[in-house]
Design a protein around this motif. Structure first.
Motif, PDB file in Angstrom:
ATOM      1  N   ILE A  39      -2.307  23.943  16.518  1.00  0.00           N
ATOM      2  CA  ILE A  39      -1.982  24.278  15.134  1.00  0.00           C
ATOM      3  C   ILE A  39      -1.505  25.739  15.033  1.00  0.00           C
ATOM      4  O   ILE A  39      -0.715  26.082  14.156  1.00  0.00           O
ATOM      5  CB  ILE A  39      -3.195  24.027  14.207  1.00  0.00           C
ATOM      6  N   HIS A  40      -1.954  26.590  15.941  1.00  0.00           N
ATOM      7  CA  HIS A  40      -1.594  28.013  15.897  1.00  0.00           C
ATOM      8  C   HIS A  40      -0.464  28.367  16.868  1.00  0.00           C
ATOM      9  O   HIS A  40      -0.105  29.541  16.987  1.00  0.00           O
ATOM     10  CB  HIS A  40      -2.817  28.869  16.221  1.00  0.00           C
ATOM     11  N   LEU A  41       0.068  27.366  17.585  1.00  0.00           N
ATOM     12  CA  LEU A  41       1.062  27.642  18.627  1.00  0.00           C
ATOM     13  C   LEU A  41       2.270  28.425  18.103  1.00  0.00           C
ATOM     14  O   LEU A  41       2.691  29.424  18.690  1.00  0.00           O
ATOM     15  CB  LEU A  41       1.536  26.317  19.232  1.00  0.00           C
ATOM     16  N   TRP A  42       2.812  27.961  16.973  1.00  0.00           N
ATOM     17  CA  TRP A  42       4.089  28.534  16.508  1.00  0.00           C
ATOM     18  C   TRP A  42       3.921  29.972  16.050  1.00  0.00           C
ATOM     19  O   TRP A  42       4.798  30.811  16.310  1.00  0.00           O
ATOM     20  CB  TRP A  42       4.649  27.675  15.362  1.00  0.00           C
ATOM     21  N   GLU A  43       2.804  30.255  15.393  1.00  0.00           N
ATOM     22  CA  GLU A  43       2.607  31.594  14.838  1.00  0.00           C
ATOM     23  C   GLU A  43       2.063  32.563  15.898  1.00  0.00           C
ATOM     24  O   GLU A  43       2.660  33.605  16.174  1.00  0.00           O
ATOM     25  CB  GLU A  43       1.649  31.511  13.652  1.00  0.00           C
ATOM     26  N   ARG A  44       0.932  32.199  16.494  1.00  0.00           N
ATOM     27  CA  ARG A  44       0.280  33.145  17.405  1.00  0.00           C
ATOM     28  C   ARG A  44       0.925  33.183  18.786  1.00  0.00           C
ATOM     29  O   ARG A  44       0.911  34.210  19.451  1.00  0.00           O
ATOM     30  CB  ARG A  44      -1.201  32.791  17.532  1.00  0.00           C
ATOM     31  N   GLY A  45       1.454  32.029  19.221  1.00  0.00           N
ATOM     32  CA  GLY A  45       2.086  31.983  20.541  1.00  0.00           C
ATOM     33  C   GLY A  45       3.562  32.313  20.492  1.00  0.00           C
ATOM     34  O   GLY A  45       3.991  33.388  20.922  1.00  0.00           O
ATOM     35  N   THR A  51      -2.057  36.725  23.429  1.00  0.00           N
ATOM     36  CA  THR A  51      -2.512  36.480  24.799  1.00  0.00           C
ATOM     37  C   THR A  51      -2.983  35.041  24.989  1.00  0.00           C
ATOM     38  O   THR A  51      -3.752  34.512  24.197  1.00  0.00           O
ATOM     39  CB  THR A  51      -3.669  37.431  25.147  1.00  0.00           C
ATOM     40  N   CYS A  52      -2.492  34.431  26.063  1.00  0.00           N
ATOM     41  CA  CYS A  52      -2.914  33.076  26.440  1.00  0.00           C
ATOM     42  C   CYS A  52      -4.334  33.134  27.014  1.00  0.00           C
ATOM     43  O   CYS A  52      -4.816  34.195  27.405  1.00  0.00           O
ATOM     44  CB  CYS A  52      -1.928  32.548  27.480  1.00  0.00           C
ATOM     45  N   GLY A  53      -4.991  31.988  27.090  1.00  0.00           N
ATOM     46  CA  GLY A  53      -6.336  31.928  27.661  1.00  0.00           C
ATOM     47  C   GLY A  53      -6.392  32.422  29.102  1.00  0.00           C
ATOM     48  O   GLY A  53      -7.447  32.848  29.582  1.00  0.00           O
ATOM     49  N   CYS A  54      -5.247  32.393  29.809  1.00  0.00           N
ATOM     50  CA  CYS A  54      -5.215  32.856  31.203  1.00  0.00           C
ATOM     51  C   CYS A  54      -5.173  34.372  31.291  1.00  0.00           C
ATOM     52  O   CYS A  54      -5.286  34.937  32.382  1.00  0.00           O
ATOM     53  CB  CYS A  54      -4.017  32.252  31.933  1.00  0.00           C
TER      54      CYS A  54
END
Ligand SMILES: [Zn+2]
Length: 326
Positions: A39-45, A51-54
């Protein structure tokens, strides 16, 4: 020709109900892959490059670069601002009546279809990049996202409805928690009365969604009491051969979580170290306060009892509730 639908286990429930820990435990299984909170991919990613979980910025994460290429020919070919607008237009609590109508007629409407087309391309690309796991884990948590995803014919969506004692949830939402992926931002805090109301409406909503989506309900407390049994139950629910599951990463009340996470958003725990203690945070028993505890208990009482929680909190050796009416 057979066309296997991609299984997606959607982890749903009110925030602070333990979804990130459950996601990390499930991500250790060889046949699953956690995509995080789409749900947050477009805004936060895609737009903000958080930062990604990695640990890598979204733009530098090899996994997400490969997903963007496979899904769209690169993230630069996606209009992130339009997708963010589209998400708010179709995927939020106030859109639940429209999503319910779509379920009744058996197919998504125009904007819903447009948004789902993009989300499906991301999920299927993530599955290919991750080596075609049996089950993708989406920990978006939101009821509207679960209901929307379940409209997609290409996806075999199952719902893991995660429930936690509302007094623990309410206390957690009063605490200030930093967002390590940002420069000094903290997660929002909420008044216990608001959290209690959301706990009731969200859980009733997930129960209702069970009319259309296969659902397994688990209490977070039970996951922590016997994580192996919980993972086995989830495995059976999503069709993983539980007899072949290697759960050696769980030992007593700790778990070694060494598999990298590429979750695009979520609780700071997704950045956590490899060794995690599986112990319930029951600080609310002493820290929530009499008035707030009584308020949350009374607002949630019918569902609280139905889910098997005590009206009066249990007194453990470590925690002694303050002297009040409970
Ligand atoms: Zn990553």
């Amino acid at each position: 020709m057979t066309c296997r639908r991609q299984k997606v286990l959607f982890i749903g429930g009110l925030g602070r109900s333990g979804s990130t820990l459950v996601e990390r435990l499930l991500n250790e299984l060889p046949t699953t892959f956690a995509v995080g909170e789409t749900i947050h991919l477009w805004e936060r990613g895609v737009r903000n490059g958080e930062t990604c979980g990695c640990g890598a910025p979204f733009d530098d994460c090899a996994h997400w670069r490969a997903v963007g290429s496979a899904a769209f020919g690169g993230w630069d070919r996606v209009d992130a601002d339009r997708l963010i607008e589209l998400r708010w237009a179709v995927d939020r609590t106030r859109q639940l009546p429209a999503i319910t109508l779509a379920h009744r007629r058996g197919q998504p409407g125009g904007d819903q279809r447009d948004y789902l087309d993009h989300l499906r391309r991301v999920l299927l690309a993530a599955a290919v990049v991750a080596g075609r796991p049996d089950v993708l884990l989406d920990s978006s948590k939101h009821l509207s996202t679960a209901a929307l995803l379940a409209l997609d014919d290409a996806l075999d969506v199952r719902l893991l409805h995660l429930v936690r004692d509302p007094r623990g949830v309410a206390y957690s939402w009063t605490k200030h928690v930093a967002r390590p992926e940002t420069d000094g931002e903290v997660m929002p805090t909420y008044d216990p009365a608001r959290t209690a109301a959301r706990w009731v409406t969200d859980n009733l909503g997930f129960e209702a969604l069970g009319r259309w989506v296969p659902t397994l309900r688990l209490r977070y407390e039970d996951v922590l009491t016997d994580p192996r049994a919980a993972l086995a139950a989830i495995g059976r629910f999503v069709g993983i051969d539980v007899r072949g599951l290697d759960l050696g990463f769980i030992e007593g009340c700790s778990a070694r979580l060494a598999t990298p996470m590429h979750s695009v958003a979520g609780n700071p725990l997704r950045f956590g170290g490899d060794d995690v203690t599986l112990r319930l945070d029951d600080a609310w028993v002493t820290e929530l306060g009499c008035g707030r505890r009584r308020l949350v208990t009374s607002l949630t009482a019918p569902l609280l009892v139905r889910y098997g929680y005590p009206i009066r909190p249990a007194v453990s050796g470590r925690r002694r509730p303050d002297r009040c009416g409970r």
